[in-house]
Design a protein around this motif. Structure first.
Motif, short mmCIF file in Angstrom:
data_model
loop_
_atom_site.label_atom_id
_atom_site.label_comp_id
_atom_site.label_asym_id
_atom_site.label_seq_id
_atom_site.Cartn_x
_atom_site.Cartn_y
_atom_site.Cartn_z
N GLU A 1 0.81 -1.22 0.00
CA GLU A 1 0.00 0.00 0.00
C GLU A 1 0.85 1.27 0.00
N PRO A 2 1.88 1.38 0.87
CA PRO A 2 2.72 2.60 0.81
C PRO A 2 3.47 2.72 -0.51
N VAL A 3 3.90 1.59 -1.06
CA VAL A 3 4.61 1.61 -2.34
C VAL A 3 3.68 2.11 -3.44
N GLN A 4 2.44 1.65 -3.44
CA GLN A 4 1.48 2.10 -4.45
C GLN A 4 1.21 3.60 -4.30
N GLY A 5 1.15 4.07 -3.06
CA GLY A 5 0.98 5.50 -2.83
C GLY A 5 2.16 6.30 -3.35
N CYS A 6 3.37 5.79 -3.14
CA CYS A 6 4.56 6.46 -3.66
C CYS A 6 4.58 6.46 -5.18
N LEU A 7 4.15 5.35 -5.78
CA LEU A 7 4.08 5.28 -7.24
C LEU A 7 3.09 6.32 -7.78
N LEU A 8 1.95 6.47 -7.12
CA LEU A 8 0.97 7.47 -7.54
C LEU A 8 1.56 8.88 -7.41
N TYR A 9 2.26 9.13 -6.32
CA TYR A 9 2.89 10.44 -6.12
C TYR A 9 3.91 10.72 -7.24
N ASP A 10 4.75 9.71 -7.52
CA ASP A 10 5.75 9.89 -8.57
C ASP A 10 5.10 10.11 -9.94
N PHE A 11 3.99 9.42 -10.18
CA PHE A 11 3.25 9.62 -11.43
C PHE A 11 2.74 11.05 -11.52
N LYS A 12 2.19 11.56 -10.41
CA LYS A 12 1.62 12.91 -10.39
C LYS A 12 2.69 13.99 -10.58
N VAL A 13 3.92 13.75 -10.07
CA VAL A 13 4.97 14.77 -10.24
C VAL A 13 5.70 14.63 -11.57
N GLY A 14 5.36 13.60 -12.35
CA GLY A 14 5.89 13.49 -13.70
C GLY A 14 7.09 12.57 -13.88
N LEU A 15 7.42 11.77 -12.89
CA LEU A 15 8.52 10.80 -13.05
C LEU A 15 8.07 9.64 -13.93
N SER A 16 9.04 8.98 -14.52
CA SER A 16 8.74 7.78 -15.30
C SER A 16 8.66 6.58 -14.34
N ALA A 17 8.14 5.46 -14.85
CA ALA A 17 8.04 4.25 -14.03
C ALA A 17 9.43 3.77 -13.62
N ALA A 18 10.40 3.85 -14.55
CA ALA A 18 11.76 3.40 -14.25
C ALA A 18 12.40 4.28 -13.18
N ALA A 19 12.22 5.60 -13.29
CA ALA A 19 12.79 6.52 -12.30
C ALA A 19 12.14 6.30 -10.94
N SER A 20 10.84 6.10 -10.94
CA SER A 20 10.13 5.84 -9.69
C SER A 20 10.60 4.54 -9.06
N ASN A 21 10.80 3.53 -9.88
CA ASN A 21 11.29 2.24 -9.40
C ASN A 21 12.67 2.38 -8.76
N ARG A 22 13.58 3.10 -9.44
CA ARG A 22 14.93 3.31 -8.89
C ARG A 22 14.86 4.05 -7.56
N ARG A 23 14.02 5.09 -7.50
CA ARG A 23 13.91 5.90 -6.28
C ARG A 23 13.39 5.07 -5.10
N LEU A 24 12.35 4.25 -5.36
CA LEU A 24 11.78 3.42 -4.29
C LEU A 24 12.74 2.33 -3.84
N CYS A 25 13.45 1.72 -4.79
CA CYS A 25 14.41 0.68 -4.43
C CYS A 25 15.59 1.26 -3.66
N GLN A 26 15.96 2.50 -3.97
CA GLN A 26 17.04 3.16 -3.24
C GLN A 26 16.60 3.46 -1.80
N ALA A 27 15.35 3.86 -1.65
CA ALA A 27 14.84 4.23 -0.32
C ALA A 27 14.52 3.02 0.54
N PHE A 28 13.89 1.98 -0.06
CA PHE A 28 13.37 0.86 0.73
C PHE A 28 14.08 -0.46 0.49
#
Length: 149
Positions: free
Chosen positions: A6-33
């Motif tokens: 659930e938190p990951v999906q929320g972060c993905l939605l946030y990244d989508f809203k700010v204009g990041l790509s799926a790959a960039a969002s994936n890298r950011r989440l994997c770096q953080a978590f």
């Protein structure tokens, strides 16, 4: 670090809203978590869903998904009538008998002597179980040619 989805999906939605790509969002989440936080295919799936206009974060109900079975209601049904079979319980709760078996095992119940009983016997039950056998044994020693107890 394992994180719930659930938190990951929320972060993905946030990244989508700010204009990041799926790959960039994936890298950011994997770096953080950690590397197991989200798979790139999962991130792409959610971004595709968000692009289609569906911003709902919960998974949709699917056919074939196991139904939830309330353990307390199952326990109450067994206490009411412990001689019910898994098929009868499955019909009563409108679910599969395999799911009933799984929940009964989790509750520590097994089917013995036409009743649902705990998997493990208490010491009192163990002693009571051997008394008739011991009585038969003593009767056989006293009268070796008798026919049963």
């Amino acid at each position: 670090m394992d994180i719930s989805k659930e938190p990951v999906q929320g972060c993905l939605l946030y990244d989508f809203k700010v204009g990041l790509s799926a790959a960039a969002s994936n890298r950011r989440l994997c770096q953080a978590f950690g590397d197991s936080a989200v798979n790139i295919h999962t991130a792409r799936h959610w971004f595709k869903k968000f692009r289609s206009g569906d911003l709902f974060l919960c998974d949709k109900a699917r056919t074939g998904r196991p139904q939830a079975l309330d353990d307390e209601a199952l326990q109450a049904a067994i206490e009411e009538d412990s001689s019910q079979t898994c098929g009868e319980l499955a019909r009563q709760f409108n679910t599969s008998s395999e799911l009933v078996k799984l929940h009964l095992h989790r509750l520590g119940k097994t089917y013995r002597l036409s009743k649902r009983v705990p998997h493990t016997l208490l010491e009192v039950h163990k002693n009571n179980e051997w008394q008739p056998v011991y009585h038969c044994f003593l009767a056989t020693i006293a009268h070796p040619y008798s026919i049963g107890c």
